[in-house]
Motif scaffolding. Structure first.
Motif, PDB file in Angstrom:
ATOM      1  N   VAL A 190       0.980  -0.970  -0.225  1.00 21.23           N
ATOM      2  CA  VAL A 190      -0.157   0.105  -0.081  1.00 21.23           C
ATOM      3  C   VAL A 190       1.067   1.474   0.142  1.00 21.23           C
ATOM      4  N   THR A 191       0.671   1.961  -1.505  1.00 16.28           N
ATOM      5  CA  THR A 191       1.849   3.213  -1.388  1.00 16.28           C
ATOM      6  C   THR A 191       0.725   4.039  -0.184  1.00 16.28           C
ATOM      7  N   PHE A 192       2.013   5.622  -0.300  1.00 14.76           N
ATOM      8  CA  PHE A 192       0.487   6.811   0.702  1.00 14.76           C
ATOM      9  C   PHE A 192      -0.372   6.450   0.130  1.00 14.76           C
ATOM     10  N   THR A 193      -0.776   7.353  -1.032  1.00 16.34           N
ATOM     11  CA  THR A 193      -1.865   7.570  -2.477  1.00 16.34           C
ATOM     12  C   THR A 193      -3.212   6.691  -1.475  1.00 16.34           C
ATOM     13  N   GLU A 194      -2.538   5.263  -1.437  1.00 11.97           N
ATOM     14  CA  GLU A 194      -3.617   4.185  -1.648  1.00 11.97           C
ATOM     15  C   GLU A 194      -3.928   4.324  -0.289  1.00 11.97           C
ATOM     16  N   PHE A 195      -2.676   4.447   0.255  1.00  5.52           N
ATOM     17  CA  PHE A 195      -4.225   4.653   2.112  1.00  5.52           C
ATOM     18  C   PHE A 195      -4.594   5.507   2.059  1.00  5.52           C
ATOM     19  N   LEU A 196      -4.081   6.952   1.586  1.00  8.02           N
ATOM     20  CA  LEU A 196      -5.250   8.255   1.721  1.00  8.02           C
ATOM     21  C   LEU A 196      -6.300   7.866   1.174  1.00  8.02           C
ATOM     22  N   ILE A 197      -7.125   7.485   0.027  1.00  4.14           N
ATOM     23  CA  ILE A 197      -7.483   6.767  -0.966  1.00  4.14           C
ATOM     24  C   ILE A 197      -8.857   5.979   0.252  1.00  4.14           C
ATOM     25  N   GLY A 198      -8.277   5.387   1.112  1.00  2.00           N
ATOM     26  CA  GLY A 198      -9.026   4.143   2.245  1.00  2.00           C
ATOM     27  C   GLY A 198      -9.306   4.889   3.548  1.00  2.00           C
ATOM     28  N   PHE A 199      -8.752   6.142   3.612  1.00  2.00           N
ATOM     29  CA  PHE A 199      -8.359   6.591   5.338  1.00  2.00           C
ATOM     30  C   PHE A 199      -9.698   7.454   4.919  1.00  2.00           C
ATOM     31  N   SER A 200     -10.133   8.108   3.329  1.00  2.00           N
ATOM     32  CA  SER A 200     -10.540   8.889   3.892  1.00  2.00           C
ATOM     33  C   SER A 200     -12.539   8.214   3.762  1.00  2.00           C
ATOM     34  N   SER A 201     -12.414   6.895   2.700  1.00  2.00           N
ATOM     35  CA  SER A 201     -13.404   6.218   3.558  1.00  2.00           C
ATOM     36  C   SER A 201     -13.636   6.324   5.152  1.00  2.00           C
ATOM     37  N   TRP A 202     -12.388   6.118   5.714  1.00  2.00           N
ATOM     38  CA  TRP A 202     -12.550   5.400   7.719  1.00  2.00           C
ATOM     39  C   TRP A 202     -13.170   6.840   7.810  1.00  2.00           C
ATOM     40  N   ALA A 203     -13.189   8.409   7.507  1.00  2.00           N
ATOM     41  CA  ALA A 203     -13.636   9.381   7.892  1.00  2.00           C
ATOM     42  C   ALA A 203     -14.668   9.960   7.212  1.00  2.00           C
ATOM     43  N   ASP A 204     -15.367   8.655   6.260  1.00  2.00           N
ATOM     44  CA  ASP A 204     -17.113   9.424   5.930  1.00  2.00           C
ATOM     45  C   ASP A 204     -16.552  10.845   4.924  1.00  2.00           C
ATOM     46  N   VAL A 205     -16.060  10.639   4.293  1.00  2.00           N
ATOM     47  CA  VAL A 205     -16.410  12.031   3.287  1.00  2.00           C
ATOM     48  C   VAL A 205     -16.897  11.302   2.445  1.00  2.00           C
ATOM     49  N   GLU A 206     -17.309  12.239   1.767  1.00  2.00           N
ATOM     50  CA  GLU A 206     -18.857  12.098   1.034  1.00  2.00           C
ATOM     51  C   GLU A 206     -18.837  12.324  -0.046  1.00  2.00           C
ATOM     52  N   ASP A 207     -18.796  10.839  -0.906  1.00  2.00           N
ATOM     53  CA  ASP A 207     -19.368  11.768  -2.581  1.00  2.00           C
ATOM     54  C   ASP A 207     -20.786  12.164  -2.781  1.00  2.00           C
TER      55      ASP A 207
END
Length: 244
Positions: free
Chosen positions: A223-240
């Motif tokens: 997992v790269t830092f970019t991939e991690f951030l994409i997953g982290f935004s979901s953990w933080a309930d960023v709403e699309d």
């Protein structure tokens, strides 16, 4: 990162792909952040989990910038719209670097960013700008991005917790060790499972592979830092938009 092609679901993990220029700069930015004298380390995953509500609110507050940058009002940002918006926010990275980060955060490869993808791009570009020795934010931009930068720092702290050997990638083994240290699974079982793939416990596989699948977008086992951030935004309930 290697989001331009995906291996088959059953393919065995490979060695991590060589970092792009932007990825290498991101890795260096994370290293500089980790060594900063003003850093306040968060050494416990539970403390980070308690901050996810504030992180989610800070990221979701970036919606106003996304809407301002969405000139054609199609609820996405093109590369041109993204570059113009970043300039207004005081992020002045080279075009080539922005293009690489845009491509890596465009996870569905439609050449446009959803809000959640934009949040990831903003986090990456803001961190690069903040940790760069050549460019700095204007005072106005620094004020505008205060909450977003605080949220980004929490995301970096979480990444640093998982990246135990500090090589800029998170491996399956590192995820497993984090599960152990935070009592997500039984230490004896997971410790035994970590020794070899053959002896890997069922519990380790289930917990570790679930976390890995959430973040490892190119399925290379790292997992790269970019991939991690994409997953982290979901953990933080960023709403699309499609989530609303």
């Amino acid at each position: 990162m290697g989001n331009t092609f995906r291996k088959g679901e059953g393919a065995a993990p490979s060695q991590p792909q060589q970092r792009s220029k932007a990825e290498e700069h991101l890795h260096q930015a994370v290293v500089r952040y980790s060594q900063s004298s003003t850093r306040k380390p968060i050494k416990n995953l539970n403390r980070i989990l308690l901050k996810l509500g504030d992180v989610g609110r800070a990221f979701n507050d970036c919606r106003k910038w996304f809407d301002e940058g969405d000139i054609d009002k199609d609820q996405t940002l093109s590369l041109t719209e993204t570059k113009a918006l970043l300039r207004r926010l005081g992020i002045t990275l080279p075009d080539e670097e922005i293009q690489e980060i845009f491509a890596s955060t465009d996870t569905d490869h439609n050449k446009r960013l959803s809000f959640k993808e934009f949040v990831t791009l903003l986090a990456l570009t803001a961190l690069l700008q903040e940790q760069s020795t050549q460019t700095v934010f204007s005072e106005q931009s620094q004020v505008a991005l205060t909450d977003a930068l605080s949220a980004i720092h929490v995301a970096v702290e979480c990444f640093l917790l998982f990246d135990i050997n500090h090589d800029g990638e998170i491996s399956k083994e590192e995820i497993g060790k984090m599960m152990v240290s935070h009592s997500v699974a039984h230490e004896k079982e997971i410790g035994r499972g970590l020794k070899t793939d053959k002896n890997e416990s069922a519990e380790l596989k289930e917990v570790t592979m679930a976390r890995l699948k959430e973040m490892d977008l190119d399925l290379d086992g790292h997992v790269t830092f970019t991939e991690f951030l994409i997953g982290f935004s979901s953990w933080a309930d960023v709403e699309d938009d499609e989530d609303e």
